[in-house]
Design a protein around this motif. Structure first.
Motif, PDB file in Angstrom:
ATOM      1  N   UNK A  25       7.677  -0.542   3.929  1.00 50.26           N
ATOM      2  CA  UNK A  25       6.488  -0.347   3.107  1.00 50.26           C
ATOM      3  C   UNK A  25       5.492   0.557   3.833  1.00 50.26           C
ATOM      4  N   UNK A  26       5.039   1.574   3.140  1.00 46.29           N
ATOM      5  CA  UNK A  26       3.956   2.420   3.642  1.00 46.29           C
ATOM      6  C   UNK A  26       2.743   2.211   2.742  1.00 46.29           C
ATOM      7  N   UNK A  27       1.612   1.873   3.348  1.00 48.57           N
ATOM      8  CA  UNK A  27       0.363   1.728   2.605  1.00 48.57           C
ATOM      9  C   UNK A  27      -0.731   2.498   3.323  1.00 48.57           C
ATOM     10  N   UNK A  28      -1.752   2.880   2.573  1.00 44.37           N
ATOM     11  CA  UNK A  28      -2.903   3.568   3.156  1.00 44.37           C
ATOM     12  C   UNK A  28      -3.963   3.689   2.075  1.00 44.37           C
ATOM     13  N   UNK A  29      -5.213   3.958   2.454  1.00 48.11           N
ATOM     14  CA  UNK A  29      -6.176   4.335   1.426  1.00 48.11           C
ATOM     15  C   UNK A  29      -5.736   5.647   0.795  1.00 48.11           C
ATOM     16  N   UNK A  30      -6.090   5.851  -0.456  1.00 46.35           N
ATOM     17  CA  UNK A  30      -5.688   7.060  -1.165  1.00 46.35           C
ATOM     18  C   UNK A  30      -6.149   8.307  -0.412  1.00 46.35           C
ATOM     19  N   UNK A  31      -5.197   9.214  -0.154  1.00 44.90           N
ATOM     20  CA  UNK A  31      -5.528  10.453   0.532  1.00 44.90           C
ATOM     21  C   UNK A  31      -5.229  10.451   2.016  1.00 44.90           C
ATOM     22  N   UNK A 144     -13.490   8.867   8.113  1.00 43.65           N
ATOM     23  CA  UNK A 144     -13.846   8.819   6.692  1.00 43.65           C
ATOM     24  C   UNK A 144     -14.073  10.223   6.149  1.00 43.65           C
ATOM     25  N   UNK A 145     -14.704  11.088   6.955  1.00 44.29           N
ATOM     26  CA  UNK A 145     -14.956  12.467   6.523  1.00 44.29           C
ATOM     27  C   UNK A 145     -13.649  13.206   6.270  1.00 44.29           C
ATOM     28  N   UNK A 146     -12.660  12.966   7.131  1.00 42.46           N
ATOM     29  CA  UNK A 146     -11.363  13.617   6.953  1.00 42.46           C
ATOM     30  C   UNK A 146     -10.683  13.118   5.675  1.00 42.46           C
ATOM     31  N   UNK A 147     -10.805  11.830   5.406  1.00 43.85           N
ATOM     32  CA  UNK A 147     -10.217  11.263   4.194  1.00 43.85           C
ATOM     33  C   UNK A 147     -10.818  11.915   2.950  1.00 43.85           C
ATOM     34  N   UNK A 148     -12.137  12.053   2.918  1.00 45.64           N
ATOM     35  CA  UNK A 148     -12.796  12.668   1.756  1.00 45.64           C
ATOM     36  C   UNK A 148     -12.379  14.132   1.613  1.00 45.64           C
ATOM     37  N   UNK A 149     -12.267  14.825   2.748  1.00 48.30           N
ATOM     38  CA  UNK A 149     -11.842  16.233   2.704  1.00 48.30           C
ATOM     39  C   UNK A 149     -10.448  16.363   2.100  1.00 48.30           C
ATOM     40  N   UNK A 150      -9.538  15.475   2.498  1.00 48.67           N
ATOM     41  CA  UNK A 150      -8.170  15.531   1.972  1.00 48.67           C
ATOM     42  C   UNK A 150      -8.144  15.271   0.468  1.00 48.67           C
ATOM     43  N   UNK A 152     -10.482  15.923  -1.707  1.00 43.55           N
ATOM     44  CA  UNK A 152     -10.984  17.103  -2.410  1.00 43.55           C
ATOM     45  C   UNK A 152      -9.978  18.250  -2.343  1.00 43.55           C
ATOM     46  N   UNK A 153      -9.312  18.418  -1.203  1.00 40.57           N
ATOM     47  CA  UNK A 153      -8.439  19.575  -1.002  1.00 40.57           C
ATOM     48  C   UNK A 153      -7.162  19.501  -1.830  1.00 40.57           C
ATOM     49  N   UNK A 154      -6.708  18.297  -2.172  1.00 43.11           N
ATOM     50  CA  UNK A 154      -5.468  18.220  -2.949  1.00 43.11           C
ATOM     51  C   UNK A 154      -5.694  18.521  -4.436  1.00 43.11           C
ATOM     52  N   UNK A 159     -14.308  15.092  -9.270  1.00 42.43           N
ATOM     53  CA  UNK A 159     -15.251  14.570  -8.268  1.00 42.43           C
ATOM     54  C   UNK A 159     -15.584  13.106  -8.487  1.00 42.43           C
ATOM     55  N   UNK A 160     -15.632  12.686  -9.769  1.00 38.72           N
ATOM     56  CA  UNK A 160     -15.941  11.287 -10.065  1.00 38.72           C
ATOM     57  C   UNK A 160     -14.823  10.362  -9.576  1.00 38.72           C
ATOM     58  N   UNK A 161     -13.567  10.791  -9.768  1.00 37.69           N
ATOM     59  CA  UNK A 161     -12.422   9.985  -9.315  1.00 37.69           C
ATOM     60  C   UNK A 161     -12.372   9.953  -7.793  1.00 37.69           C
ATOM     61  N   UNK A 162     -12.669  11.092  -7.158  1.00 37.62           N
ATOM     62  CA  UNK A 162     -12.696  11.128  -5.693  1.00 37.62           C
ATOM     63  C   UNK A 162     -13.730  10.140  -5.158  1.00 37.62           C
ATOM     64  N   UNK A 163     -14.905  10.126  -5.783  1.00 40.30           N
ATOM     65  CA  UNK A 163     -15.956   9.195  -5.358  1.00 40.30           C
ATOM     66  C   UNK A 163     -15.503   7.752  -5.528  1.00 40.30           C
ATOM     67  N   UNK A 164     -14.781   7.493  -6.614  1.00 43.50           N
ATOM     68  CA  UNK A 164     -14.275   6.144  -6.865  1.00 43.50           C
ATOM     69  C   UNK A 164     -13.249   5.748  -5.805  1.00 43.50           C
ATOM     70  N   UNK A 165     -12.377   6.693  -5.449  1.00 40.70           N
ATOM     71  CA  UNK A 165     -11.368   6.413  -4.424  1.00 40.70           C
ATOM     72  C   UNK A 165     -12.025   6.176  -3.062  1.00 40.70           C
ATOM     73  N   UNK A 166     -13.063   6.924  -2.759  1.00 35.53           N
ATOM     74  CA  UNK A 166     -13.750   6.749  -1.477  1.00 35.53           C
ATOM     75  C   UNK A 166     -14.448   5.393  -1.411  1.00 35.53           C
TER      76      UNK A 166
END
Length: 223
Positions: A25-31, A144-150, A152-154, A159-166
């Motif tokens: 099993x691989x898990x992680x926060x989205x991104x 956390x900054x790197x996660x948000x960057x990833x 956005x970059x994909x 932007x609303x969904x990205x904010x929700x994922x963060x």
């Protein structure tokens, strides 16, 4: 002078010992990179097979039905839950995901390994149902900054969904201590090699070697 050359032993025949497959099993926060790592692992190892989840969400660009996910309706999903056809299921970002039981159990029984790209909710359910088969890895981002960057970059989400994922990432990360292994994805290649090393080591665990008892018995008998 003798022309006889000394005998050089050839390569030893490969010894195959039957074993039960495992669930990786691989898990992680989205991104954080779990899907990338999962795809690379499947490319590296022909003995590893992806568990294709069912989901009620819409197909994303480039996704193939039956390869990435099986895309089904809410009604179909509900029927699968009622018939107990899912090993695990969860609601993530307003959509349902689940793992069909039959295909996974067939692979494990035949000694094949199954890769899961699922969240902490699904992992908890798998642990309850098949803990001895489970190997769980949580992948963390370097920051956390790197996660948000990833995210956005994909360019897959608004932007609303990205904010929700963060906003959900902190809750997902809080479950890190429930996993067998933790790997920080600050470099994709290094992260990949670490996860692959975990897979190789777990395949050698004594309790997975169904044929070890007979093999050791033969050794002790001088055969």
């Amino acid at each position: 002078m003798s022309n006889n050359k000394p005998l050089v032993p050839g390569p030893a025949a490969s010894i195959h010992i039957a074993r039960r497959g495992l669930m990786l099993v691989l898990s992680s926060p989205s991104g954080a990179g779990k899907t990338t790592i999962a795809r690379r692992l499947l490319e590296m190892d022909a003995d590893l097979h992806l568990s294709v989840s069912v989901t009620t969400r819409q197909r994303r660009p480039g996704e193939v039905h039956g390869r990435d996910y099986s895309f089904i309706s809410n009604e179909e999903f509900g029927l699968m839950v009622n018939r107990q056809e899912l090993l695990e299921h969860a609601k993530v970002f307003d959509h349902y995901y689940g793992t069909p039981r039959e295909a996974v159990e067939k692979r494990l029984s035949s000694g094949q390994d199954v890769l899961f790209d699922i969240d902490w909710q699904g992992t908890q359910q798998l642990r309850q149902r098949a803990e001895s088969d489970l190997v769980s890895v949580f992948i963390l981002p370097p920051s956390t900054a790197d996660l948000e960057r990833r995210l956005h970059s994909r360019a897959q989400d608004s932007p609303e969904v990205v904010a929700k994922r963060m906003s959900k990432a902190a809750d997902e990360i809080s479950h890190w201590a429930e996993y067998d292994y933790i790997v920080i994805n600050d470099d994709v290649e290094q992260c990949l090699m670490k996860v692959y090393a975990i897979l190789q080591a777990e395949r050698l665990k004594r309790h997975r070697g169904l044929g070890l008892v007979d093999f050791v018995k033969q050794l002790r008998e001088g055969r």
